[in-house]
Scaffold this motif. Structure first.
Motif, PDB file in Angstrom:
ATOM      1  N   ARG A 273      -3.407   2.149 -11.082  1.00 14.42           N
ATOM      2  CA  ARG A 273      -3.295   1.424  -9.811  1.00 14.42           C
ATOM      3  C   ARG A 273      -3.093  -0.065 -10.047  1.00 14.42           C
ATOM      4  O   ARG A 273      -2.297  -0.714  -9.364  1.00 14.42           O
TER       5      ARG A 273
ATOM      6  N   TRP B 295     -10.294  -1.700 -10.105  1.00  9.03           N
ATOM      7  CA  TRP B 295      -9.207  -0.929  -9.521  1.00  9.03           C
ATOM      8  C   TRP B 295      -9.473   0.580  -9.588  1.00  9.03           C
ATOM      9  O   TRP B 295      -8.648   1.374  -9.162  1.00  9.03           O
TER      10      TRP B 295
ATOM     11  N   SER C 208       0.811  -1.219   0.000  1.00  3.10           N
ATOM     12  CA  SER C 208       0.000   0.000   0.000  1.00  3.10           C
ATOM     13  C   SER C 208       0.844   1.269   0.000  1.00  3.10           C
ATOM     14  O   SER C 208       0.384   2.323  -0.444  1.00  3.10           O
TER      15      SER C 208
ATOM     16  N   ASP D 124      -8.697  -0.629  -0.806  1.00  6.73           N
ATOM     17  CA  ASP D 124      -8.744  -0.546  -2.264  1.00  6.73           C
ATOM     18  C   ASP D 124      -7.982  -1.712  -2.906  1.00  6.73           C
ATOM     19  O   ASP D 124      -8.384  -2.226  -3.951  1.00  6.73           O
TER      20      ASP D 124
ATOM     21  N   ILE E 174      -1.878   3.661  -1.663  1.00 10.36           N
ATOM     22  CA  ILE E 174      -3.148   3.017  -2.003  1.00 10.36           C
ATOM     23  C   ILE E 174      -3.616   2.261  -0.769  1.00 10.36           C
ATOM     24  O   ILE E 174      -2.878   1.443  -0.225  1.00 10.36           O
TER      25      ILE E 174
END
Length: 343
Positions: free
Chosen positions: A51, A46, A26, A36, A32
């Protein structure tokens, strides 16, 4: 105070590994959230194509490499510390990691040092991995021949250290005569990196690590017998010579392949086995091997997360981060004199 169950501690270590994995993937120049990431994995949505590219093609492979390297280096260190009954033994002791460095040094520096154009320009990552593997295999073969001639474990340890010193000297000579560009490439490699591997390389590394762990699984009881020395192990029906060969084979595959693909990564192999002994308070290798593997993988994931410098496009060399984390652990153990209790 009631002693914690080893199974409960292993479960906690597994949870720590999962947390470290999510934290690692992450964090980066673009943060991120774990939610997610999990949503993208399970639903395929996504929200942004970038991403998906970042997570699946860069951060996931890097995190898996961190897990594989943490497991391989930690188990290598535990094997060597138990076999040699030396608390400071680690994957670099037999010179295998130095051999991988020599292979890469010849690939990157020899052309510049001797005025050859053969090695100029960009170097394929597969070529670096193959060169490192060949270098580690050469030193492993030499150490194996020494093990065949030398029956005393401590003498073998000294021979391995001398091989490592000789290889480091050769690398220094090549570095001295090489050009600035080639030297810069090798210096960057020597700092270690968990990124930059494609999925094919990750699968190959995973296969080699799996093969390297097989001799460990087959020798768990033998390592328990070695805790009180070779004479005691022989009285229990353990063959120290056979265990020596299995240890060399396993350590060569684990440390050699990791160094070939990731560069040298310091202190994980030395510090993690001591951490596992402190937490689990046991000398039973049936518990120590999985415990060491879980702690090693989690620690390297966390070190890599720190090295990412979240929110910045810059990253710290993984070797520098592991050294900053591992050195204080080893120093604190020395000051607490726990080594005498463990061996």
């Amino acid at each position: 105070m009631k002693k914690s169950s080893p199974i409960l501690l292993l479960s906690a270590a597994l949870i720590l590994l999962l947390f470290s994995f999510l934290l690692n993937v992450s964090l980066g120049s673009v943060t991120i959230s774990p939610g997610d990431i999990l949503s993208g994995i399970f639903t395929g949505d996504w929200t942004k194509a970038s991403r998906e590219q970042i997570i699946l093609n860069y951060r996931f492979p890097k995190a898996l490499v961190a897990i594989l390297a943490g497991i391989g280096l930690s188990i290598s260190g535990l094997q060597m510390q138990t076999f040699f009954r030396n608390p400071l033994a680690g994957p670099f002791v037999l010179g295998i990691s130095s051999g991988a460095g020599l292979g890469v040094a010849i690939l990157m520096l020899a052309g510049s040092a001797f005025g050859l154009a053969t090695f100029g320009g960009a170097i394929n990552p597969w070529a670096i991995a193959i060169a490192g593997t060949l270098g580690a295999s050469l030193v492993l073969l030499t150490v194996s021949l020494a093990a065949w001639k030398v029956k005393d474990s401590m003498t073998l340890l000294i021979v391995g250290l001398m091989f490592g010193s000789a290889v480091s000297a050769i690398i220094s000579v090549l570095s001295y005569f090489s050009g600035a560009e080639a030297l810069k490439l090798f210096t960057i490699w020597s700092m270690g990196s968990l990124g930059g591997l494609v999925w094919d390389q990750v699968w190959v590394l995973g296969l080699v690590i799996t093969i390297g762990i097989i001799p460990v699984i087959a020798s768990v009881k033998s390592y328990n017998g070695m805790l009180l020395g070779e004479s005691y192990a022989k009285s229990m029906g353990i063959n120290p010579d056979r265990l020596r060969w299995l240890m060399i084979l396993s350590t060569g595959l684990l440390a050699g392949s990791i160094t070939a693909f990731c560069g040298p990564i310091a202190f994980i192999g030395i510090a993690v086995p001591h951490l596992a002994r402190m937490v689990w308070k046991t000398s039973d290798h049936r518990i120590l091997f999985p415990a060491t593997a879980l702690i090693g993988a989690s620690l390297l994931l966390l070190c890599d997360a720190v090295g990412q410098l979240p929110g910045s496009a810059q990253t710290l060399p993984i070797n520098a981060v592991t050294s900053l984390v591992g050195a204080p652990i080893v120093i604190s153990l020395v000051l607490r004199k726990n080594f005498s209790k463990e061996f």
